[in-house]
Scaffold this motif. Structure first.
Motif, PDB file in Angstrom:
ATOM      1  N   SER A  20     -20.256  -9.221  25.550  1.00 36.83           N
ATOM      2  CA  SER A  20     -19.476  -9.651  26.714  1.00 36.83           C
ATOM      3  C   SER A  20     -19.943 -11.010  27.212  1.00 36.83           C
ATOM      4  O   SER A  20     -19.126 -11.907  27.495  1.00 36.83           O
ATOM      5  N   GLU A  21     -21.242 -11.184  27.328  1.00 32.69           N
ATOM      6  CA  GLU A  21     -21.754 -12.472  27.793  1.00 32.69           C
ATOM      7  C   GLU A  21     -21.463 -13.567  26.774  1.00 32.69           C
ATOM      8  O   GLU A  21     -21.157 -14.712  27.146  1.00 32.69           O
ATOM      9  N   ALA A  22     -21.525 -13.239  25.492  1.00 30.97           N
ATOM     10  CA  ALA A  22     -21.205 -14.221  24.458  1.00 30.97           C
ATOM     11  C   ALA A  22     -19.764 -14.712  24.602  1.00 30.97           C
ATOM     12  O   ALA A  22     -19.480 -15.909  24.472  1.00 30.97           O
ATOM     13  N   ASN A  79      -9.021  -9.892  29.121  1.00 36.08           N
ATOM     14  CA  ASN A  79      -8.290 -10.287  30.333  1.00 36.08           C
ATOM     15  C   ASN A  79      -9.254 -10.607  31.473  1.00 36.08           C
ATOM     16  O   ASN A  79      -9.073 -11.583  32.202  1.00 36.08           O
ATOM     17  N   GLY A  80     -10.284  -9.775  31.613  1.00 35.48           N
ATOM     18  CA  GLY A  80     -11.264  -9.998  32.673  1.00 35.48           C
ATOM     19  C   GLY A  80     -12.070 -11.261  32.470  1.00 35.48           C
ATOM     20  O   GLY A  80     -12.281 -12.044  33.408  1.00 35.48           O
ATOM     21  N   PHE A  81     -12.532 -11.494  31.227  1.00 35.77           N
ATOM     22  CA  PHE A  81     -13.300 -12.710  30.938  1.00 35.77           C
ATOM     23  C   PHE A  81     -12.446 -13.947  31.201  1.00 35.77           C
ATOM     24  O   PHE A  81     -12.932 -14.949  31.731  1.00 35.77           O
ATOM     25  N   ALA A  82     -11.177 -13.890  30.805  1.00 32.92           N
ATOM     26  CA  ALA A  82     -10.279 -15.030  31.002  1.00 32.92           C
ATOM     27  C   ALA A  82     -10.060 -15.289  32.492  1.00 32.92           C
ATOM     28  O   ALA A  82     -10.110 -16.438  32.947  1.00 32.92           O
ATOM     29  N   THR A  83      -9.835 -14.222  33.259  1.00 28.84           N
ATOM     30  CA  THR A  83      -9.635 -14.375  34.698  1.00 28.84           C
ATOM     31  C   THR A  83     -10.869 -14.985  35.349  1.00 28.84           C
ATOM     32  O   THR A  83     -10.768 -15.902  36.179  1.00 28.84           O
ATOM     33  N   SER A 135     -12.989 -16.912  34.056  1.00 31.13           N
ATOM     34  CA  SER A 135     -13.164 -18.293  33.611  1.00 31.13           C
ATOM     35  C   SER A 135     -12.007 -19.197  34.006  1.00 31.13           C
ATOM     36  O   SER A 135     -12.016 -20.389  33.675  1.00 31.13           O
ATOM     37  N   GLY A 136     -10.993 -18.640  34.671  1.00 27.57           N
ATOM     38  CA  GLY A 136      -9.835 -19.427  35.056  1.00 27.57           C
ATOM     39  C   GLY A 136      -8.950 -19.805  33.883  1.00 27.57           C
ATOM     40  O   GLY A 136      -8.202 -20.786  33.929  1.00 27.57           O
ATOM     41  N   VAL A 137      -9.012 -19.013  32.822  1.00 24.16           N
ATOM     42  CA  VAL A 137      -8.289 -19.285  31.587  1.00 24.16           C
ATOM     43  C   VAL A 137      -7.014 -18.445  31.536  1.00 24.16           C
ATOM     44  O   VAL A 137      -6.997 -17.300  31.991  1.00 24.16           O
ATOM     45  N   ILE A 138      -5.963 -18.994  30.975  1.00 27.44           N
ATOM     46  CA  ILE A 138      -4.678 -18.300  30.875  1.00 27.44           C
ATOM     47  C   ILE A 138      -4.524 -17.698  29.483  1.00 27.44           C
ATOM     48  O   ILE A 138      -4.611 -18.413  28.471  1.00 27.44           O
TER      49      ILE A 138
END
Length: 397
Positions: free
Chosen positions: A99-101, A127-131, A133-136
Motif C-alpha cells: 500500500s505504501e509503495a 481508489n483510496g490511494f488516488a483520492t 494523492s489528488g489523482v483522477i
C-alpha cells in the motif's frame, strides 16, 4: 464546528471492510461468520520467518535505513534474479506494505488532477490511494464474459489525454484472479512508450499462477526501464499480511530518488518485520508448490459449487486467490448486508465483498461479489450452500 476536508469526504469506504460492524453484530448474536471477504490466507507463515524474529537478540530496536536494510534489499534482488527479473538493490525501496509503495508511486509520478488509467474491476484501495494523492482514476472496463482479460489497447488509447501520466495494472489480478499474458503486457509496454507514460504493475500475487501458466513481469521487458514501476509485498506470498512489508522497484533512477524523499518523510520501514521478511526469502520452493496445489484445489471446488446455483456466473481465476461471481440479484451490497443482519443456516452465515466497490464506473458490478478462497475446502463448500439458500430467501422477498 470545523469542517472535514473535501478529500476526506471523497475518500471511499473499503468494500472489503465496510461490512465489519454487521459481521461483529452477527457474532455477538452467536452466529458464526465465514469470512470470504478478505484476502487473509489461513496458510501458515513459513517457520523460518517467525523463528528469525523469535531468536533475534536485539537490545535496542533502532530505526532501519529509509530504503530498507541493505542485506534485505540485496536478497530481494537475488529473489528477482531467480525469476529472470534483473534489478539492483539500489532499484528497490522497502515500504510499509504494498500500500505504501503504491502511495509513493502515485506521489512520485503524478500531481493533483493528473490521470491514471486502470482496468476495472481493480483492487478497491487504488481508489483510496488516488483520492489521497489528488489523482483522477480513468477506468476501463473488463468483463466477466471474457474472464476479465485486458480490454483492447484501442480503448486505452481513447482515454489518454495530456493529463494522463500512467497505466496501473494488478497481475495476477485482485479481485478477478486474471493473469495477463506476455502478449498483453507487451501491448501495454508499447502503448506507454508511444505516449511517454509510466506503467505501474502491482505484482504481489506473482507466485500464485495455475495450470502451468507463468507470470510475466513488466521488469522483464527490454527498453521499458524508464517507464516501469513495480509494487510488491510479502503479505500474500508468505502469508505474512501483518508484517506490513512491501517494496517499490524501478530502474528509473529519478523515480527511485524522488520516492526516497517520500520514504524519508515516514522515516523507515519496521525493523522486526524486515527481519522476518528477509528470512522468508529462504522459504523452500516446496512451500509454494504445496500452497499452489492447495489453492488450485480450493478454487476448483469453489467454482464447481458456485456453478450449481441457478443464475450464478463466475469467472475462472488463473492466479491469485480471488474470484468474481455474478449473482441473479440487482444489489449485491444489500444482499451482503442481509447475509450478516438477518440470515443464517444452522447458526452460520457468510461475509463477502460486494464488487461495486472494485469499480470506479458508477453502476458497474452491482450484481457481483468478490470471494477470497483463503479458507479450507469444507468451509468453502458450506459457504456456497449458505449463499444458495440465502439467494432463494432474498429473491422471494
Amino acid at each position: 464546528m470545523p469542517s472535514i476536508s473535501n478529500k476526506g469526504n471523497k475518500m471511499p469506504a473499503s468494500p472489503i471492510r465496510k461490512l465489519v460492524p454487521y459481521a461483529e453484530a452477527a457474532k455477538k448474536r452467536g452466529v458464526h461468520v465465514i469470512h470470504l471477504n478478505i484476502g487473509q490466507p489461513d496458510i501458515k507463515t513459513p517457520k523460518v520467518a517467525l523463528d528469525a524474529v523469535r531468536n533475534h537478540n536485539i537490545e535496542v530496536l533502532e530505526y532501519s535505513m529509509t530504503q530498507g536494510s541493505e542485506t534485505y534489499r540485496l536478497k530481494i534482488a537475488d529473489y528477482y534474479a531467480k525469476k529472470d527479473i534483473i534489478v539492483d538493490s539500489e532499484d528497490i525501496i522497502v515500504t510499509t506494505g504494498g500500500s505504501e509503495a503504491l502511495s509513493f508511486a502515485m506521489g512520485t509520478i503524478m500531481d493533483n488532477d493528473d490521470e491514471i488509467i486502470i482496468p476495472e474491476p481493480f483492487y478497491a484501495n487504488y481508489n483510496g490511494f488516488a483520492t489521497a494523492s489528488g489523482v483522477i482514476v480513468k477506468p476501463i472496463a473488463s468483463t466477466i464474459e471474457n474472464n476479465f482479460a485486458l480490454p483492447p489497447i484501442s480503448k486505452f488509447e481513447e482515454l489518454i489525454t495530456p493529463k494522463t501520466k500512467a497505466i496501473l495494472i494488478c497481475n495476477p489480478g485482485n479481485p478477478t484472479g486474471y493473469l495477463y499474458t506476455e502478449e498483453e503486457i507487451k501491448q501495454l509496454a508499447a502503448l506507454v512508450k508511444k505516449h511517454n507514460l509510466f506503467l505501474v504493475a502491482d505484482e504481489v500475487y506473482r507466485e500464485f499462477t495455475y495450470e502451468g501458466r507463468k507470470h510475466y513481469s513488466i521488469l522483464q521487458i527490454k527498453g521499458l526501464e524508464e517507464h516501469a514501476i513495480v509494487v510488491d509485498s510479502v503479505s500474500k506470498r508468505y502469508s505474512m499480511c501483518g508484517a506490513r512489508i512491501g517494496c517499490l522497484i524501478s530502474k528509473n533512477t529519478e523515480v527511485i530518488q524522488t520516492a526516497m524523499k517520500f520514504a524519508q518523510a515516514r522515516l523507515s520501514p519496521p525493523t522486526f518485520a524486515q527481519i522476518a521478511s528477509e528470512a522468508a526469502l529462504e522459504t523452500p520452493q516446496e512451500y509454494f508448490d504445496d500452497v499452489i496445489k492447495e489453492y488450485v484445489s480450493r478454487r476448483d471446488i469453489l467454482i464447481s459449487e458456485l456453478k450449481k446455483i441457478d443464475g450464478v456466473n463466475v469467472a475462472i481465476p488463473q492466479g491469485a486467490f480471488y474470484c468474481v461471481a455474478e449473482l441473479p440479484i440487482n444489489d449485491a451490497d444489500q444482499f451482503a448486508q442481509c447475509l450478516l443482519e438477518s440470515f443464517d443456516l444452522d447458526g452460520t452465515t457468510v461475509m463477502v465483498a460486494p464488487a461495486a466497490g472494485f469499480y470506479a464506473t458508477p453502476g458497474l458490478g452491482k450484481n457481483q461479489i468478490r470471494i477470497a478462497y483463503v479458507l479450507e475446502k469444507e468451509q468453502l463448500v458450506k459457504a456456497v450452500q449458505i449463499l444458495d439458500k440465502a439467494l432463494k430467501v432474498y429473491k422471494s422477498k
